[in-house]
Design an enzyme around this catalytic site. Structure first.
Site, PDB file in Angstrom:
ATOM      1  N   LYS A 116       0.807  -1.221   0.000  1.00 51.68           N
ATOM      2  CA  LYS A 116       0.000   0.000   0.000  1.00 51.68           C
ATOM      3  C   LYS A 116       0.838   1.268   0.000  1.00 51.68           C
ATOM      4  O   LYS A 116       0.437   2.294  -0.560  1.00 51.68           O
ATOM      5  CB  LYS A 116      -0.944  -0.003   1.202  1.00 51.68           C
ATOM      6  CG  LYS A 116      -1.939  -1.131   1.101  1.00 51.68           C
ATOM      7  CD  LYS A 116      -3.217  -0.846   1.827  1.00 51.68           C
ATOM      8  CE  LYS A 116      -4.190  -1.953   1.505  1.00 51.68           C
ATOM      9  NZ  LYS A 116      -5.527  -1.690   2.034  1.00 51.68           N
ATOM     10  N   LYS A 158      -3.337   2.333   9.368  1.00 53.21           N
ATOM     11  CA  LYS A 158      -3.594   1.175   8.502  1.00 53.21           C
ATOM     12  C   LYS A 158      -2.359   0.303   8.380  1.00 53.21           C
ATOM     13  O   LYS A 158      -1.234   0.796   8.495  1.00 53.21           O
ATOM     14  CB  LYS A 158      -3.986   1.633   7.091  1.00 53.21           C
ATOM     15  CG  LYS A 158      -5.379   2.219   6.978  1.00 53.21           C
ATOM     16  CD  LYS A 158      -5.694   2.528   5.519  1.00 53.21           C
ATOM     17  CE  LYS A 158      -7.096   3.078   5.368  1.00 53.21           C
ATOM     18  NZ  LYS A 158      -7.367   3.400   3.946  1.00 53.21           N
ATOM     19  N   GLY A 165      -9.856  -4.482   6.858  1.00 57.63           N
ATOM     20  CA  GLY A 165     -10.087  -3.843   8.160  1.00 57.63           C
ATOM     21  C   GLY A 165      -9.118  -4.274   9.247  1.00 57.63           C
ATOM     22  O   GLY A 165      -9.098  -3.694  10.333  1.00 57.63           O
ATOM     23  N   LYS A 201      -5.139  10.800   7.001  1.00 55.38           N
ATOM     24  CA  LYS A 201      -6.273  11.586   7.493  1.00 55.38           C
ATOM     25  C   LYS A 201      -7.511  10.709   7.312  1.00 55.38           C
ATOM     26  O   LYS A 201      -7.677  10.023   6.297  1.00 55.38           O
ATOM     27  CB  LYS A 201      -6.416  12.873   6.673  1.00 55.38           C
ATOM     28  CG  LYS A 201      -7.595  13.733   7.125  1.00 55.38           C
ATOM     29  CD  LYS A 201      -7.360  15.206   6.865  1.00 55.38           C
ATOM     30  CE  LYS A 201      -8.543  16.029   7.377  1.00 55.38           C
ATOM     31  NZ  LYS A 201      -8.534  16.101   8.869  1.00 55.38           N
ATOM     32  N   HIS A 208     -17.345   4.748  -1.467  1.00 60.29           N
ATOM     33  CA  HIS A 208     -16.309   3.930  -2.111  1.00 60.29           C
ATOM     34  C   HIS A 208     -16.624   3.907  -3.598  1.00 60.29           C
ATOM     35  O   HIS A 208     -17.683   3.447  -4.011  1.00 60.29           O
ATOM     36  CB  HIS A 208     -16.331   2.515  -1.524  1.00 60.29           C
ATOM     37  CG  HIS A 208     -15.404   1.565  -2.214  1.00 60.29           C
ATOM     38  ND1 HIS A 208     -14.329   0.984  -1.593  1.00 60.29           N
ATOM     39  CD2 HIS A 208     -15.393   1.097  -3.486  1.00 60.29           C
ATOM     40  CE1 HIS A 208     -13.702   0.199  -2.448  1.00 60.29           C
ATOM     41  NE2 HIS A 208     -14.331   0.248  -3.599  1.00 60.29           N
ATOM     42  N   ARG A 292      -6.815  -7.817 -10.138  1.00 64.39           N
ATOM     43  CA  ARG A 292      -7.543  -9.023 -10.562  1.00 64.39           C
ATOM     44  C   ARG A 292      -8.913  -8.582 -11.052  1.00 64.39           C
ATOM     45  O   ARG A 292      -9.273  -7.414 -10.911  1.00 64.39           O
ATOM     46  CB  ARG A 292      -7.737  -9.948  -9.360  1.00 64.39           C
ATOM     47  CG  ARG A 292      -8.366  -9.162  -8.207  1.00 64.39           C
ATOM     48  CD  ARG A 292      -8.851  -9.977  -7.068  1.00 64.39           C
ATOM     49  NE  ARG A 292      -8.994  -9.184  -5.859  1.00 64.39           N
ATOM     50  CZ  ARG A 292     -10.033  -8.428  -5.545  1.00 64.39           C
ATOM     51  NH1 ARG A 292     -11.049  -8.342  -6.365  1.00 64.39           N
ATOM     52  NH2 ARG A 292     -10.068  -7.737  -4.415  1.00 64.39           N
ATOM     53  N   VAL A 295     -15.346  -9.259  -8.036  1.00 67.23           N
ATOM     54  CA  VAL A 295     -16.662  -9.907  -7.933  1.00 67.23           C
ATOM     55  C   VAL A 295     -17.700  -9.093  -8.710  1.00 67.23           C
ATOM     56  O   VAL A 295     -18.516  -9.636  -9.454  1.00 67.23           O
ATOM     57  CB  VAL A 295     -17.095 -10.020  -6.450  1.00 67.23           C
ATOM     58  CG1 VAL A 295     -18.516 -10.560  -6.349  1.00 67.23           C
ATOM     59  CG2 VAL A 295     -16.134 -10.887  -5.666  1.00 67.23           C
ATOM     60  N   ARG A 338     -25.329  -8.892  -3.989  1.00 71.65           N
ATOM     61  CA  ARG A 338     -24.700 -10.178  -3.700  1.00 71.65           C
ATOM     62  C   ARG A 338     -25.640 -10.991  -2.819  1.00 71.65           C
ATOM     63  O   ARG A 338     -26.005 -10.561  -1.728  1.00 71.65           O
ATOM     64  CB  ARG A 338     -23.380  -9.967  -2.972  1.00 71.65           C
ATOM     65  CG  ARG A 338     -22.398  -9.189  -3.807  1.00 71.65           C
ATOM     66  CD  ARG A 338     -21.015  -9.336  -3.256  1.00 71.65           C
ATOM     67  NE  ARG A 338     -20.106  -8.392  -3.867  1.00 71.65           N
ATOM     68  CZ  ARG A 338     -18.809  -8.332  -3.599  1.00 71.65           C
ATOM     69  NH1 ARG A 338     -18.292  -9.167  -2.699  1.00 71.65           N
ATOM     70  NH2 ARG A 338     -18.044  -7.453  -4.190  1.00 71.65           N
TER      71      ARG A 338
END
Lengths: 446, 160, 160, 446
Positions: A116, A158, A165, A201, A208, A292, A295, A338
Site C-alpha cells: 500500500k 492502517k 479492516g 487523514k 467507495h 484481478r 466480484v 450479492r
C-alpha cells in the site's frame, strides 16, 4: 488466442470463466476440491480435475497441486479468478517458470501494487490525490504523533500489507493514537506477517468508488467507467452500482483519467480496479489497486456491453485492444446485489446447507450469475456467495424498481440469505436519494 | 469391463437422483446375481434393520454421492475387505523409477506400509507414494504416464 | 440388455410416481430372480394429538401445496363418510335467493340431489347450485357475498 | 394507470405479465385451472383464482368463468396474453360490456383484421403490396381457374378465416386446382365454421418477416422494427431473430413504414404484429395482422430496450406514447429459441412430465423467460413450451455463438425438448449464412 486454459478457482467465477472460454472457442479445465465434487457447473468444463480435500490450503490455495493439474491437463494458461491465488505474486511467478501464462498482471505489478505504501507513492507520481498522511511506514509513536498533528485529527492507522479492516484504527487525539499503535501493529503482524503501519487523514462519511481499467502489453490503457460500492458491511461489499449516482460528469471524467494515470504509471497489463474514497465534497482520493477481476465486474459489463473476462483472456494471449476509449459507451444504470448464504438474524454468519428450492428471477434487464442450483449444497468451506443478481435499466429508479421485483421473485429455500437485507437497503429512502456513505449498512442493519 | 462399470455407475447415479428427487429412503433392485441397494438416512426413524450382510461401499471420488451407494456385482464382491491405495496428489503416475526399470510393485507383490508402490510426478518432482498398509497387491488401476487426480484409486491390496 | 435396464429405470420411476401419488411408504415387487424394493420416509407420526380444539382449516387457494396435508382435528374426524358440495363455477356465493329470504339450506336441512343449496353469481347470472347428493347438511363453509373459486368446498353433507 | 388487473392466461406469458405489472406497481390476479394448481409462478401473483378443471374449454377458454373471476377479484382490466382468448373479439366485447378494460385492440379491429380477405383489402388501401390473388372470396371453380391463369401458377388456396395451415393447398395447374377446392373448403368449414376461400400466387422459398407495432388511442403509431421468423416447422415458429439478416437498410425502412400504414388504416390501438412474406428478391407482401402480443416479443425487447407488455398496459389505461419513432433504436442482434417439451425422435410430439433437473443457462446477454422450475410438471393439457431462450449480442455471429453456448448449458431432465433441434439448426452453415426459407427446418429435420 489460447486453445485450452485451466481455471484455478471455484463457484460462480469458475462458471463465468468457462462461459467466456466457450464463447471464444477455448477449452476450459476446472479444478475442484472434494467438497465441490458434485457441483453442477463442473459438468460444463471440458475437463475437471480433483486437486485435494475441502481445505483451501490443500486444494484451491495449493500452488503445487494447481500447477500439477495444469501440467497433466496440458493447458497454456491459468485464470485465477478472484480470491484464492488471484493476487499471489508467487503463484504468478511459478506459472511463468512453468511456461504457463498467468491471466493477470505480472508478478512485479502485483507486488508493487500489493504494497500500500508503494502504491501511494506511485499514485503521487501519477499526480493523483492521495489521502494526506505519512509518506511511508511510520517509525515510531513520536513520528506518528507529529504527522497526525500536521494533517489534523481524526486520522486512521492502517497496515501497509493489509486489507479487510485488519490492523485499522481511527483515532481522534494524541492519547488514543499512542494507545492504538501497538494493537494495530500486533494485528497487522498476525494477519499479514508484516507489522508496517502508515497513517492517513480519516475521511468521514466517504463513498467507495472504483474505476475498471484494462491494459494490454502494447501499452493501451482504457477505462470502463466507475462503480460505486458504498453499500458494504464490515468492508464486505453487498450492493454495487454504476454510474456513481452522486458524481457530476466533469468529476467523473477526472476520476476515470486519474485511474488511467495510475495504471499507466505501474506499466500494468490486464484488468485492474483502481479504488478511491469520495468525500462529501466529491473529492476523490486514491486508495489502492486491485490486480484481478472483481466480484462486481458484471455491473460494468452491463453498462458498457463489454465482456471483461474475454478481455482478460485476449490480453493475456497477447492480443492488443482493438477499441478506442470513445468506443466504450456507458448506457443506463446497473445494480448488483450479492446473494450470500448468511443469516442476518445471526450477525450475517454463513448459513450453509442444501438448497431444496431454487427459482431464479428473470425478465428484461435481469442477469443472474450463479453456480448453484436446486438440490445443490452451499459448502461451509468457502465463501457464502450463492448468486450475483444484476439488473440493467435506463434509469436508477427503474433499476432499483426492477431489482426489488427480482429480489422478491428469487426463491432460495431453506437457507437464509442476504435477500431481505438487500431488499431493506433498496427500499430505504436514503438509498433511493443516494444520501449514503460506507457506514450506511452498519447503521441500518448493525 | 470399465465400460460396464461406467454404465453401472451411470445407472446408480440416475437411481440416486431419483431417490433424492422423490425423497425415497430405500431402493433395492435385484436381478439374478446383480443387486443394487441404496439407502438414504431415515428422517425420523430410530432404527433401520438390515437383514443382508452389506459389502464395503464403493467410493467414486470424482462424483461422490451423498448417500452410501452399495452396488454389488459378483466381481465387486471380492473387494470386501480390500485396502486401497489412493493418490494423495494430482500428477502423472509412473509404475517404475525409469522406463527401463521394473515396476515398483505388481499383482502379487507383498507390501508393507513403507513400500514405495509408484511415483506420482507433480511439478517435475517425483513423489514416491508409499503403500501405507500391509498386504498383497491384487489390482493395479493405473498405467505409466496416466494423469491421476487427488484421491484416485491406484492399487487394491489384500491385507494380511 | 442395456435397453432392458433402461426399461427398468423407467419402470422404477413409474413406481415412484405411484408411491407418491398414493402416499405409499414401501413397495416391493419380486418376480423370480428380479426384485424391486422402494421405501419412502414414514410420515412423522401416525397421529397428531392436538389438545386444543382447532377451527376448520384455513384454505389459501393462492398458494396451493403439493403435499397431502394431514392435519387431523376432532372436528375433522367426524368428516369420515361425509359428502361434499363444491362450487362448479367461479363467482359470488349467496345462501339465499334475496337478502330478505331464508337461506336455501342450513345445518340440519335434509337435501336430495335436486335440492337447491345456494346461488353462485357469475357474470350477473344467478346460478342455482344443487346438492347432487342426499343427506343432511352438517356444515356450511361459505358466507353470503363471499367469492368462491372453482372446486371450493361449500357444504358438508351427512349421507342418509 | 390501472391498479389491479387479471391475467386470462397461464405459463410463461402469465409470469411475463406479472413481472411487468409489478414493475408498474399494478396488482396482478392470476387465474388457473386445476392442472396448474401447483405452478410456482402463481405464487408471484397478488391473487390466484381457480377457474375450472384442466380442459381449456372449462377454464382458460371459458369467457363466463374468466369474467366471473375478474368480477370477484375486482379488477379494472384483463390482459389476455397470447393464444386462448387473445384474439377472440367476442371476449373483448364481453369485457367492454362488463366495464372491464381489455388490454388489446377493440373488438372491431380484431374482427376486421381477423378476416383475411378484409385485411388484404385494407392493406391495399394502405398501399402495401399484397400477394396477387382473388380480390375477395372465390365464388366457384370457374372463377378460381380464371384468376389462377391470370396471376400464373403455382397458386395457393387459403381459408379466409384461417391460420395454422388448415384449409391450405398449393396447386400447379387447372386440374389440381379443381381437385383441391372442395377439400380445402371442407377443412376450412370444419376448422373455422367458415368455408370461404381465397386464392393467391404461391411465393416459393419465402422468408417470414414481421413488424412489431404499437399504437395508442391518440393516434400515435410506432414500429419497433422487424423480426425474422423464417425458422418454423409446420407453421410453428421455432427460432426468431431481429434484425432480418438479409434485409438491406432501405428495404427494411419501407417494410416498417408499410406496417405502420396498415395499422393506421385499421385505426388500431395497442400492440400488433404485421406479418409479411419476403420473396427471393426481398420484395415483401402483406400476409396478416396479429392483434395481440406475440410469443417472440422478447426478441424485439432485447434489440430496442423497450418493454412491450408495459406499453400494452400503458396504452390500455389511456396513456399516450411518450416516445418518438427516432427514440426507438435498434441495437445488435437478438435470437430466440423456443424450448418446447417435444420429442424430435417422435415427430416433435409433446413430451409432458415432471422436470427433475432444471438448470438455466446464464451470462451476459442471455435471457430466459420461463415459468417452469425443477420439480415442476409439464402439463399434457396445454402447449408444450417450457422456456424461451433469448440472447442479445452485438453481431449475428456472436449471437449464434452465445446461443449455442447457452443451449449447451441448459439442462432439462428427463423430458425431451427442442434443444437438440435448435442446436442443429444454429450449427447449420445455411443458417449461419442466412440462406434459408420457411421450408428449411422441414427439409433438415423432417
Amino acid at each position: 488466442m489460447f486453445s485450452r486454459i485451466l481455471i484455478a478457482n471455484r463457484g460462480e467465477i469458475a462458471l463465468r470463466i468457462i462461459r467466456a472460454c466457450h464463447e471464444l472457442g477455448i477449452e476450459a479445465v476446472a479444478v475442484y476440491s472434494q467438497a465441490d465434487a458434485d457441483a453442477e457447473y463442473l459438468r460444463l468444463a471440458d475437463e475437471a480435475i480433483c486437486i485435494g480435500p475441502a481445505r483451501p490450503a490443500e486444494s484451491y490455495l495449493s500452488i503445487p497441486r494447481i500447477i500439477s493439474a495444469a501440467e497433466i491437463a496440458d493447458v497454456e494458461a491459468i485464470h485465477p479468478g478472484y480470491g484464492f491465488l488471484a493476487e499471489n505474486a508467487h503463484f504468478a511467478e511459478v506459472c511463468a517458470e512453468c511456461g504457463i501464462a498467468f491471466i493477470g498482471p505480472t508478478p512485479e505489478s502485483m507486488q508493487l501494487l500489493g504494497d500500500k505504501i508503494a502504491a501511494r507513492e506511485l499514485a503521487e507520481r501519477a499526480r493523483v490525490f492521495i489521502i494526506p498522511g505519512s509518506e511511508g511506514a511510520i517509525e515510531d509513536e513520536a513520528e506518528a504523533i507529529k504527522i497526525a498533528n500536521k494533517i489534523g485529527y481524526p486520522v486512521i492507522i492502517k497496515a501497509a500489507a493489509g486489507g479487510g479492516g485488519r490492523g485499522m484504527r481511527v483515532v481522534h487525539n494524541d492519547i488514543t493514537l499512542r494507545a492504538a499503535i501497538g494493537g494495530a501493529r500486533a494485528e497487522a503482524e498476525a494477519a499479514f506477517k508484516n507489522g508496517a503501519l502508515y497513517l492517513e487523514k480519516f475521511i468521514s462519511e466517504p463513498r467507495h468508488v472504483e474505476v475498471q481499467v484494462i491494459a494490454d502489453k502494447a501499452g493501451n490503457v482504457l477505462h470502463f467507467y466507475e462503480r460505486d460500492c458504498t453499500i458494504q458491511r464490515r468492508h464486505q461489499k453487498l450492493i454495487e452500482e454504476s454510474p456513481c449516482p452522486v458524481l457530476e460528469e466533469k468529476r467523473r471524467e477526472e476520476l476515470c483519467k486519474a485511474a488511467l494515470r495510475v495504471v499507466k504509471e505501474a506499466n500494468y497489463v490486464n484488468a485492474a480496479t483502481v479504488e478511491f474514497l469520495l468525500d462529501k465534497e466529491n473529492r476523490f482520493y486514491f486508495m489502492e489497486v486491485n490486480t484481478r477481476i472483481q466480484v462486481e465486474h458484471p455491473v460494468t459489463e452491463m453498462v458498457t456491453g463489454q465482456d471483461l473476462i474475454k478481455w482478460q483472456l485476449k490480453i493475456a494471449s497477447g492480443q492488443t485492444i482493438d477499441l478506442r476509449q470513445k468506443d466504450i459507451k456507458h448506457t443506463g444504470v446497473a445494480i448488483e446485489c450479492r446473494i450470500n448464504a448468511e443469516d442476518p438474524a445471526k450477525d450475517f454468519s454463513p448459513c450453509p446447507g442444501r438448497i431444496t428450492k431454487f427459482i431464479l428471477p428473470g425478465g428484461i434487464g435481469v442477469r443472474v450469475d450463479t453456480h448453484q442450483c436446486q438440490g445443490c449444497t452451499v459448502s461451509p468451506y468457502y465463501d457464502s456467495m450463492i448468486a450475483k443478481l444484476i439488473v440493467h435499466k435506463k434509469t436508477r429508479d427503474q433499476a432499483i424498481n426492477t431489482m426489488k421485483r427480482a429480489l422478491a421473485e428469487f426463491r432460495i429455500e431453506p437457507i437464509k440469505t442476504t435477500i431481505p437485507a438487500c431488499m431493506e437497503i433498496l427500499s430505504h429512502s436514503d438509498y433511493a436519494s443516494s444520501r449514503i456513505d460506507t457506514g450506511f449498512v452498519e447503521r441500518l442493519l448493525g | 469391463m470399465s465400460e460396464n462399470k461406467e454404465t453401472k455407475l451411470q445407472r446408480v447415479k440416475e437411481l440416486v437422483e431419483l431417490m433424492k428427487a422423490n425423497d425415497l429412503v430405500e431402493l433395492e433392485i435385484a436381478d439374478g446375481d446383480s443387486k443394487i441397494l441404496l439407502k438414504r438416512p431415515q428422517p425420523v426413524g430410530p432404527t433401520i434393520t438390515q437383514l443382508s450382510p452389506v459389502p464395503a461401499p464403493v467410493i467414486t471420488p470424482a462424483v461422490p454421492v451423498e448417500q452410501t451407494v452399495q452396488a454389488q456385482t459378483p466381481a465387486e464382491q471380492q473387494d470386501v475387505g480390500l485396502a486401497e491405495i489412493k493418490s494423495p496428489i494430482v500428477g502423472t503416475f509412473y509404475s517404475a523409477s525409469s522406463p527401463d526399470s521394473q515396476p515398483y510393485v505388481d499383482i502379487g507383490t507383498r507390501v508393507s506400509p513403507d513400500t514405495v508402490v509408484c511415483i506420482v510426478e507433480a511439478m517435475k518432482v517425483m513423489n514416491e507414494i508409499k503403500a501405507e498398509t500391509s498386504g498383497t497387491i491384487v489390482e493395479v488401476l493405473c498405467e505409466t504416464g496416466e494423469a491421476v487426480e487427488y484421491g484416485q484409486l491406484l492399487f487394491k491390496v489384500k491385507p494380511d
